[in-house]
Design a protein around this motif. Sequence first.
Motif, PDB file in Angstrom:
ATOM      1  N   PRO A 159      -2.266   0.040 -12.729  1.00 17.88           N
ATOM      2  CA  PRO A 159      -3.078   0.998 -11.980  1.00 17.88           C
ATOM      3  C   PRO A 159      -3.613   0.355 -10.700  1.00 17.88           C
ATOM      4  O   PRO A 159      -4.157  -0.751 -10.737  1.00 17.88           O
ATOM      5  N   SER A 160      -3.411   1.043  -9.579  1.00 17.58           N
ATOM      6  CA  SER A 160      -3.742   0.467  -8.275  1.00 17.58           C
ATOM      7  C   SER A 160      -4.481   1.459  -7.404  1.00 17.58           C
ATOM      8  O   SER A 160      -4.183   2.655  -7.423  1.00 17.58           O
ATOM      9  N   ARG A 161      -5.392   0.942  -6.617  1.00 20.16           N
ATOM     10  CA  ARG A 161      -6.094   1.748  -5.639  1.00 20.16           C
ATOM     11  C   ARG A 161      -5.282   1.793  -4.355  1.00 20.16           C
ATOM     12  O   ARG A 161      -4.408   0.960  -4.120  1.00 20.16           O
ATOM     13  N   TYR A 162      -5.590   2.778  -3.526  1.00 26.28           N
ATOM     14  CA  TYR A 162      -4.849   2.994  -2.287  1.00 26.28           C
ATOM     15  C   TYR A 162      -4.786   1.709  -1.452  1.00 26.28           C
ATOM     16  O   TYR A 162      -3.713   1.327  -0.973  1.00 26.28           O
ATOM     17  N   ASN A 163      -5.922   1.050  -1.262  1.00 27.04           N
ATOM     18  CA  ASN A 163      -5.957  -0.155  -0.417  1.00 27.04           C
ATOM     19  C   ASN A 163      -5.088  -1.270  -0.972  1.00 27.04           C
ATOM     20  O   ASN A 163      -4.497  -2.039  -0.211  1.00 27.04           O
ATOM     21  N   GLU A 164      -4.999  -1.372  -2.286  1.00 32.17           N
ATOM     22  CA  GLU A 164      -4.148  -2.395  -2.898  1.00 32.17           C
ATOM     23  C   GLU A 164      -2.678  -2.099  -2.639  1.00 32.17           C
ATOM     24  O   GLU A 164      -1.884  -3.014  -2.384  1.00 32.17           O
ATOM     25  N   ILE A 165      -2.319  -0.832  -2.723  1.00 30.92           N
ATOM     26  CA  ILE A 165      -0.934  -0.441  -2.460  1.00 30.92           C
ATOM     27  C   ILE A 165      -0.607  -0.679  -0.984  1.00 30.92           C
ATOM     28  O   ILE A 165       0.420  -1.258  -0.643  1.00 30.92           O
ATOM     29  N   GLU A 166      -1.508  -0.264  -0.117  1.00 29.64           N
ATOM     30  CA  GLU A 166      -1.309  -0.429   1.330  1.00 29.64           C
ATOM     31  C   GLU A 166      -1.151  -1.900   1.701  1.00 29.64           C
ATOM     32  O   GLU A 166      -0.306  -2.257   2.523  1.00 29.64           O
ATOM     33  N   ALA A 167      -1.944  -2.771   1.084  1.00 27.56           N
ATOM     34  CA  ALA A 167      -1.886  -4.202   1.378  1.00 27.56           C
ATOM     35  C   ALA A 167      -0.541  -4.812   1.000  1.00 27.56           C
ATOM     36  O   ALA A 167      -0.108  -5.801   1.600  1.00 27.56           O
ATOM     37  N   ALA A 168       0.142  -4.236   0.035  1.00 32.51           N
ATOM     38  CA  ALA A 168       1.445  -4.755  -0.390  1.00 32.51           C
ATOM     39  C   ALA A 168       2.519  -4.529   0.667  1.00 32.51           C
ATOM     40  O   ALA A 168       3.550  -5.199   0.658  1.00 32.51           O
ATOM     41  N   PHE A 169       2.289  -3.605   1.599  1.00 28.25           N
ATOM     42  CA  PHE A 169       3.286  -3.268   2.603  1.00 28.25           C
ATOM     43  C   PHE A 169       3.006  -3.886   3.967  1.00 28.25           C
ATOM     44  O   PHE A 169       3.912  -4.359   4.623  1.00 28.25           O
ATOM     45  N   GLY A 170       1.778  -3.827   4.403  1.00 29.25           N
ATOM     46  CA  GLY A 170       1.442  -4.400   5.702  1.00 29.25           C
ATOM     47  C   GLY A 170       1.749  -3.508   6.878  1.00 29.25           C
ATOM     48  O   GLY A 170       0.879  -3.226   7.682  1.00 29.25           O
ATOM     49  N   ASP A 171       2.975  -3.026   6.996  1.00 24.47           N
ATOM     50  CA  ASP A 171       3.374  -2.280   8.190  1.00 24.47           C
ATOM     51  C   ASP A 171       3.479  -0.770   7.974  1.00 24.47           C
ATOM     52  O   ASP A 171       3.926  -0.054   8.851  1.00 24.47           O
ATOM     53  N   VAL A 172       3.041  -0.268   6.856  1.00 25.57           N
ATOM     54  CA  VAL A 172       3.138   1.166   6.560  1.00 25.57           C
ATOM     55  C   VAL A 172       1.974   1.899   7.228  1.00 25.57           C
ATOM     56  O   VAL A 172       0.856   1.396   7.245  1.00 25.57           O
ATOM     57  N   SER A 173       2.246   3.077   7.781  1.00 29.72           N
ATOM     58  CA  SER A 173       1.162   3.878   8.348  1.00 29.72           C
ATOM     59  C   SER A 173       0.425   4.577   7.205  1.00 29.72           C
ATOM     60  O   SER A 173       1.005   4.911   6.174  1.00 29.72           O
ATOM     61  N   SER A 174      -0.861   4.808   7.415  1.00 24.35           N
ATOM     62  CA  SER A 174      -1.684   5.459   6.387  1.00 24.35           C
ATOM     63  C   SER A 174      -1.162   6.842   6.046  1.00 24.35           C
ATOM     64  O   SER A 174      -1.146   7.240   4.881  1.00 24.35           O
ATOM     65  N   SER A 175      -0.729   7.573   7.068  1.00 24.04           N
ATOM     66  CA  SER A 175      -0.246   8.934   6.811  1.00 24.04           C
ATOM     67  C   SER A 175       1.043   8.918   5.996  1.00 24.04           C
ATOM     68  O   SER A 175       1.209   9.725   5.078  1.00 24.04           O
ATOM     69  N   THR A 176       1.941   7.998   6.294  1.00 25.44           N
ATOM     70  CA  THR A 176       3.190   7.899   5.540  1.00 25.44           C
ATOM     71  C   THR A 176       2.913   7.548   4.085  1.00 25.44           C
ATOM     72  O   THR A 176       3.470   8.160   3.172  1.00 25.44           O
ATOM     73  N   LEU A 177       2.046   6.569   3.865  1.00 25.87           N
ATOM     74  CA  LEU A 177       1.734   6.163   2.496  1.00 25.87           C
ATOM     75  C   LEU A 177       1.046   7.292   1.732  1.00 25.87           C
ATOM     76  O   LEU A 177       1.381   7.558   0.576  1.00 25.87           O
ATOM     77  N   SER A 178       0.119   7.972   2.364  1.00 25.12           N
ATOM     78  CA  SER A 178      -0.578   9.086   1.712  1.00 25.12           C
ATOM     79  C   SER A 178       0.392  10.190   1.303  1.00 25.12           C
ATOM     80  O   SER A 178       0.327  10.708   0.187  1.00 25.12           O
ATOM     81  N   VAL A 179       1.293  10.531   2.214  1.00 25.16           N
ATOM     82  CA  VAL A 179       2.281  11.574   1.921  1.00 25.16           C
ATOM     83  C   VAL A 179       3.178  11.140   0.772  1.00 25.16           C
ATOM     84  O   VAL A 179       3.454  11.910  -0.150  1.00 25.16           O
ATOM     85  N   ARG A 180       3.614   9.879   0.794  1.00 23.69           N
ATOM     86  CA  ARG A 180       4.509   9.401  -0.253  1.00 23.69           C
ATOM     87  C   ARG A 180       3.805   9.409  -1.608  1.00 23.69           C
ATOM     88  O   ARG A 180       4.388   9.816  -2.618  1.00 23.69           O
TER      89      ARG A 180
END
Length: 94
Positions: free
Chosen positions: A21-42
């Motif tokens: 189980p992961s929070r949004y910021n943890e998932i985002e940190a795993a990518f580095g170059d992903v835009s917030s909107s792209t990650l949210s949509v996905r």
Amino acid sequence: MDLLSRKYAIQVICVIGTRGPSRYNEIEAAFGDVSSSTLSVRLDELTEAELLIREQYAEIPPRVEYDLTAEGIELCELLLPLLQWVEKRNQNKT
């Protein structure tokens, strides 16, 4: 299949599959170059496809976690060898 071909879909499944189980910021940190909107949509698309569960806790500040469903776990188990192969192949090219 269309969903899995979208940018970051496979990686999101595997990140959550390896971390649990992961929070949004943890998932985002795993990518580095992903835009917030792209990650949210996905995340929304994968939740709608019933590969992820989105759990919102009644806390202050609000906390939301994403985890894999049973189908998401099965998919992750199938995808991890593919991602390991890609990583190994990329290491051999350097």
